[in-house]
Design a protein around this motif. Structure first.
Motif, PDB file in Angstrom:
ATOM      1  N   ILE A  18       0.839  -1.204   0.000  1.00  0.00           N
ATOM      2  CA  ILE A  18       0.000   0.000   0.000  1.00  0.00           C
ATOM      3  C   ILE A  18       0.872   1.252   0.000  1.00  0.00           C
ATOM      4  N   VAL A  19       1.915   1.245   0.791  1.00  0.00           N
ATOM      5  CA  VAL A  19       2.805   2.414   0.841  1.00  0.00           C
ATOM      6  C   VAL A  19       3.477   2.633  -0.508  1.00  0.00           C
ATOM      7  N   ARG A  20       3.899   1.551  -1.163  1.00  0.00           N
ATOM      8  CA  ARG A  20       4.534   1.703  -2.476  1.00  0.00           C
ATOM      9  C   ARG A  20       3.578   2.356  -3.471  1.00  0.00           C
ATOM     10  N   ALA A  21       2.305   1.993  -3.395  1.00  0.00           N
ATOM     11  CA  ALA A  21       1.335   2.542  -4.339  1.00  0.00           C
ATOM     12  C   ALA A  21       0.835   3.920  -3.938  1.00  0.00           C
ATOM     13  N   ALA A  22       0.826   4.214  -2.627  1.00  0.00           N
ATOM     14  CA  ALA A  22       0.089   5.379  -2.128  1.00  0.00           C
ATOM     15  C   ALA A  22       0.938   6.365  -1.349  1.00  0.00           C
ATOM     16  N   SER A  23       2.238   6.348  -1.520  1.00  0.00           N
ATOM     17  CA  SER A  23       3.092   7.240  -0.725  1.00  0.00           C
ATOM     18  C   SER A  23       2.760   8.713  -0.938  1.00  0.00           C
ATOM     19  N   ARG A  28      -6.017  -3.477   6.833  1.00  0.00           N
ATOM     20  CA  ARG A  28      -5.964  -2.812   8.131  1.00  0.00           C
ATOM     21  C   ARG A  28      -5.241  -1.479   7.982  1.00  0.00           C
ATOM     22  N   VAL A  29      -5.935  -0.393   8.313  1.00  0.00           N
ATOM     23  CA  VAL A  29      -5.346   0.942   8.242  1.00  0.00           C
ATOM     24  C   VAL A  29      -5.178   1.439   9.672  1.00  0.00           C
ATOM     25  N   ASP A  30      -3.950   1.296  10.188  1.00  0.00           N
ATOM     26  CA  ASP A  30      -3.680   1.653  11.578  1.00  0.00           C
ATOM     27  C   ASP A  30      -2.760   2.866  11.638  1.00  0.00           C
ATOM     28  N   ALA A  31      -2.375   3.222  12.837  1.00  0.00           N
ATOM     29  CA  ALA A  31      -1.551   4.417  13.030  1.00  0.00           C
ATOM     30  C   ALA A  31      -0.218   4.294  12.309  1.00  0.00           C
ATOM     31  N   ASP A  32       0.406   3.121  12.348  1.00  0.00           N
ATOM     32  CA  ASP A  32       1.700   2.936  11.682  1.00  0.00           C
ATOM     33  C   ASP A  32       1.580   3.172  10.183  1.00  0.00           C
ATOM     34  N   LEU A  33       0.543   2.630   9.569  1.00  0.00           N
ATOM     35  CA  LEU A  33       0.377   2.834   8.130  1.00  0.00           C
ATOM     36  C   LEU A  33       0.101   4.299   7.819  1.00  0.00           C
ATOM     37  N   LEU A  34      -0.745   4.930   8.611  1.00  0.00           N
ATOM     38  CA  LEU A  34      -1.048   6.339   8.353  1.00  0.00           C
ATOM     39  C   LEU A  34       0.189   7.216   8.490  1.00  0.00           C
ATOM     40  N   MET A  81     -11.924  -1.935   9.968  1.00  0.00           N
ATOM     41  CA  MET A  81     -10.539  -2.102   9.518  1.00  0.00           C
ATOM     42  C   MET A  81      -9.719  -0.820   9.679  1.00  0.00           C
ATOM     43  N   VAL A  82     -10.374   0.290   9.932  1.00  0.00           N
ATOM     44  CA  VAL A  82      -9.700   1.583  10.098  1.00  0.00           C
ATOM     45  C   VAL A  82      -9.598   1.924  11.581  1.00  0.00           C
ATOM     46  N   ASP A  83      -8.412   2.300  12.015  1.00  0.00           N
ATOM     47  CA  ASP A  83      -8.230   2.817  13.372  1.00  0.00           C
ATOM     48  C   ASP A  83      -8.780   4.247  13.379  1.00  0.00           C
ATOM     49  N   THR A  84     -10.034   4.379  13.773  1.00  0.00           N
ATOM     50  CA  THR A  84     -10.682   5.685  13.683  1.00  0.00           C
ATOM     51  C   THR A  84     -10.071   6.699  14.643  1.00  0.00           C
ATOM     52  N   ASP A  85      -9.581   6.244  15.777  1.00  0.00           N
ATOM     53  CA  ASP A  85      -8.920   7.173  16.699  1.00  0.00           C
ATOM     54  C   ASP A  85      -7.659   7.746  16.069  1.00  0.00           C
ATOM     55  N   ALA A  86      -6.887   6.888  15.402  1.00  0.00           N
ATOM     56  CA  ALA A  86      -5.666   7.352  14.734  1.00  0.00           C
ATOM     57  C   ALA A  86      -6.009   8.307  13.598  1.00  0.00           C
ATOM     58  N   ALA A  87      -7.064   7.993  12.853  1.00  0.00           N
ATOM     59  CA  ALA A  87      -7.468   8.880  11.765  1.00  0.00           C
ATOM     60  C   ALA A  87      -7.919  10.234  12.300  1.00  0.00           C
ATOM     61  N   ARG A  88      -8.723  10.205  13.344  1.00  0.00           N
ATOM     62  CA  ARG A  88      -9.220  11.452  13.934  1.00  0.00           C
ATOM     63  C   ARG A  88      -8.068  12.297  14.466  1.00  0.00           C
TER      64      ARG A  88
END
Length: 326
Positions: A41-46, A57-63, A81-88
């Motif tokens: 995902i990082v390679r495609a979406a950096s 899984r979209v967590d704090a580390d990925l974000l 699948m999304v860490d909503t706290d990390a996103a917020r």
């Protein structure tokens, strides 16, 4: 002028082409990671501003590795699948897909329930091995004498209640969050213990979160009437699968229909695959020719609306400061 980038993560069996076309016409470049792996995902979406998320899984580390992302659009009604706290905390939008397959999932749940009550899988097996009526394992029960219990009273459960009301003797439900003004008049509202105790068929329609994970385990199944049935078209982690198999083996449950499992697909040696009391489908309750297209178009429309107006169509996490699209 540089076009903003939107990236689809994992797609499973979805064709992204309709969503890609919408995004392209709206001025986006689009890439397909087609993977739930964080590195892929990082390679495609950096440099992406938008992620369209399947089951990845979209967590704090990925974000933290995607500093340009401003919006996460899930390809599902669920967004666990999304860490909503990390996103917020990072000021990101999160939006879901609340109604693309309401009809499909409600009909699938009803079809599953009726298949269990009418013993259709067992009847099919009897005929295929050369038997006939006298070889059926038990007599089916009359649905008008049964109670259908629903855990959750969102769009899907409400539609299921509407479809099931003329078939079942009574429809009851538990949902501590549904406001009275949205509660269907024909559905009796109950607490969870009373719902379990009175449900001949229990159908699960709750979101997955910390409060609902493992909601149905051994203790809850034991509260259900002997010979009852369980249907799960929501999230696999709502249920303890070992407890379900135990209840089936002990005869307390007469059958279970599972469209979702904690691990998908299940391992080749998972006993759920071969248990005669389990009716399985491959997380396909949402699928139809119409919904398959909606599952990629609606998330794209969320991203486009955010880009044009500063706000997606169906947000579930709203940044503290709205209106910033870049």
């Amino acid at each position: 002028m540089t076009r903003p980038l939107a990236v689809f993560t994992d797609l499973d069996d979805l064709d992204p082409a309709p969503g890609v076309a919408l995004l392209d016409r709206a001025g986006f470049d689009v890439r397909i990671a087609d993977s739930a792996d964080p590195d892929a995902i990082v390679r495609a979406a950096s440099d992406a501003v938008a992620l369209l998320v399947g089951y990845a899984r979209v967590d704090a580390d990925l974000l933290d590795r995607l500093p340009h992302v401003r919006i996460l659009a899930t390809l599902s009604a669920g967004y666990d699948m999304v860490d909503t706290d990390a996103a917020r905390a990072r000021g990101l939008w999160v939006c879901n897909l609340p109604d693309a397959a309401t009809e499909e999932v409600a009909v699938h749940a009803l079809a599953s329930a009726l298949s269990l009550v009418r013993d259709l899988p067992q009847a099919d097996a009897v005929v295929r091995r050369g038997g006939w009526t006298t070889d059926l394992p038990r007599l089916p029960r009359r649905t008008s004498e049964l109670t259908l219990g629903l855990v959750g009273m969102g769009r899907i459960a409400s539609r299921l209640a509407e479809l099931a009301a003329p078939i079942f003797g009574r429809v009851t439900a538990y949902d501590p969050l549904c406001p009275p003004e949205r509660w269907p008049a024909a559905v009796r509202r109950m607490d969870l213990d009373a719902l379990l105790a009175g449900s001949d068929v229990l159908s699960l329609h709750a979101p997955l979160n910390d409060a609902t994970r493992g909601l149905i385990g051994r203790a809850q199944l034991e509260r259900m009437p002997a010979g009852s049935f369980l249907v799960n078209v929501a999230r696999g982690e709502l249920v303890d699968p070992a407890a379900v198999l135990e209840a089936l083996d002990g005869g307390h449950l007469a059958g279970a229909a599972l469209d979702v499992l904690p691990v998908e697909p299940p391992a080749p040696d998972d006993p759920v695959r071969t248990h005669p009391g389990v009716l399985l489908s491959p997380h396909s309750a949402f699928l139809s020719d119409a919904s398959r297209r909606a599952y990629v178009e609606r998330p794209a429309e969320n991203v486009i609306a955010w880009h044009r107006t500063g706000r997606p169509l169906t947000p579930v996490v709203t940044p503290a400061t709205e209106g910033n699209t870049h």
